[in-house]
Scaffold this active site. Structure first.
Site, PDB file in Angstrom:
ATOM      1  N   CYS A 117       1.519  -1.417  -0.648  1.00  0.00           N
ATOM      2  CA  CYS A 117       0.101   0.252   0.316  1.00  0.00           C
ATOM      3  C   CYS A 117       0.738   0.753  -0.492  1.00  0.00           C
ATOM      4  O   CYS A 117       0.814   2.570  -0.461  1.00  0.00           O
ATOM      5  CB  CYS A 117      -1.013   0.180   1.064  1.00  0.00           C
ATOM      6  N   HIS A 258      -3.558   6.931   2.295  1.00  0.00           N
ATOM      7  CA  HIS A 258      -4.051   5.794   1.830  1.00  0.00           C
ATOM      8  C   HIS A 258      -5.657   5.590   2.656  1.00  0.00           C
ATOM      9  O   HIS A 258      -5.743   5.443   3.414  1.00  0.00           O
ATOM     10  CB  HIS A 258      -2.952   4.821   2.436  1.00  0.00           C
ATOM     11  N   ASN A 288      -9.957  -0.671  -1.047  1.00  0.00           N
ATOM     12  CA  ASN A 288      -8.363  -0.447  -0.626  1.00  0.00           C
ATOM     13  C   ASN A 288      -8.059  -0.896  -2.087  1.00  0.00           C
ATOM     14  O   ASN A 288      -7.959  -2.359  -1.895  1.00  0.00           O
ATOM     15  CB  ASN A 288      -8.114  -0.904   0.403  1.00  0.00           C
TER      16      ASN A 288
END
Ligand code: COA
Length: 335
Positions: A117, A258, A288
């Site tokens: 990520c 994020h 995500n």
């Protein structure tokens, strides 16, 4: 008098989200879960997913073409393509090489960057150094992941969390140093490797019939451990980079974190003392997308005209590894 510091600035952005949308209600049909549970624990309402053989390189090329619709970019002038991803088309050749060929970017070099990520953030810092050094003029930094390729569709604890998508920024020099990427703070800690990983397909566990039968080609996660580390890691690093650049809450135009879970985003924003309108959140719509979340967020912010030249922007990420980091940008002239 010393000459001004050459900085790297984001001059253009692009994004791509696959056409197929999977809602929480659709997941209810195949998993022991509910729309209510997913929304209240994560803030996610839906996610996009690749279909019909679409790959990470396809999404990346589509995002770059979206950028090129808005900004005149001669593909022969691209110096470097950095692709942050943990779901490359294949282990090798790199997705960057596949993208180079599909674009016909005849003078480019490039590579994939594996930091989960944090892949886009690490790529943005790397691309920034390439521009600052004076060696390169045009660097594409991509965050792209097709997480549906590594998700166990029968695992309710992970299948609800992820989506597919790609975002890209073009870095170019700002010779007087008045705008662009001003500072970065990046970290890795391998002790986090026990909590979020995909063991199969590498040199430790090459793919075999047994490994596939065991599901070793799927992502595995201890959600609670990752959650705790993410809240602390992202909040701490966001506060640290704000503090060392003298940024108080009122001076921050936009925080683009994020997008893993709305509760993690809220905890980081609260630590910085930010109001809701200072925080970009699109986790409800995209879930995500791993390396994709931050460039998708930047692209949405530009499309929604949230940013003006001179604005202070903070990026922050946390992911498998563990990897995490923060970047401070003095916003420039971006399309
Ligand atoms: N639907 C319904 N129930 C579910 C479920 C789902 N999709 N997934 C898990 N549960 C259950 C669990 O089995 C558990 O049941 P139990 O209490 O009977 O054991 C219960 O819900 C609570 O599970 P828990 O893991 O404590 O939930 P949580 O509030 O921590 O939320 C996550 C789970 C995954 C949403 C959360 O831990 C998280 O977001 N972690 C970080 C993940 C992440 O961001 N990863 C990417 C890297 S940045």
């Amino acid at each position: 008098m010393s000459s001004p510091r050459r900085t790297a600035t984001i001059t253009a952005v692009g994004k791509y989200l696959p056409e197929k949308v999977v809602t929480n209600a659709e997941l209810e049909e195949s998993l022991d879960t509910t729309d209510e549970w997913i929304r209240s624990r994560t803030g996610i309402h839906q996610r996009h997913m690749v279909s019909n053989g679409e790959t990470t390189s396809d999404m990346t090329v589509a995002a770059i073409r979206n950028l090129m619709e808005k900004y005149p970019l001669d593909v022969d002038k691209i110096d470097c393509i950095i692709v942050g991803t943990v779901t490359p088309d294949m282990l090798f050749p790199s997705t960057a090489a596949i993208v180079q060929q599909k674009l016909g970017a005849s003078n480019a070099w490039g590579f994939d960057l594996s930091a989960a990520c944090s892949g886009f953030l690490f790529g943005l810092d790397t691309g920034t150094r390439f521009i600052e050094s004076g060696r390169y003029e045009k660097v594409l930094v991509v965050g792209a992941d097709a997480m549906s390729a590594v998700i166990d569709p029968s695992d309710r604890s992970t299948a609800i969390l992820f989506g597919d998508g790609a975002g890209v920024v073009l870095l170019e020099p700002c010779e007087d140093g008045s705008e662009g990427i001003m500072d970065s703070l990046l970290r890795i800690d391998g002790s986090g490797g026990d909590y979020l990983y995909m063991i199969g397909g590498g040199s430790r566990q090459p793919a075999t019939a047994e490994s596939v039968a065991k599901g070793d080609h799927f992502l595995r996660q201890d959600g609670r451990a990752v959650y705790k580390a993410a809240v602390k890691g992202m909040a701490d690093i966001s506060a640290a980079i704000a503090q060392r650049n003298g940024l108080k809450a009122e001076n921050i135009r936009l925080f683009i974190p994020h997008q893993a879970n709305q509760r993690i985003i809220d905890a980081s924003a609260e630590r910085l003392g930010l109001a809701a309108e200072q925080v970009l959140s699109n986790v409800a719509m995209y879930a995500n997308t791993t390396a994709g979340t931050i460039p998708l967020g930047i692209c949405d912010a530009v499309e929604d005209k949230l940013l003006q030249p001179g604005d202070n922007v903070l990026l922050a990420a946390f992911g498998a590894g563990f990897t995490w980091g923060g970047i401070y940008i003095k916003w420039g002239h971006t399309v």
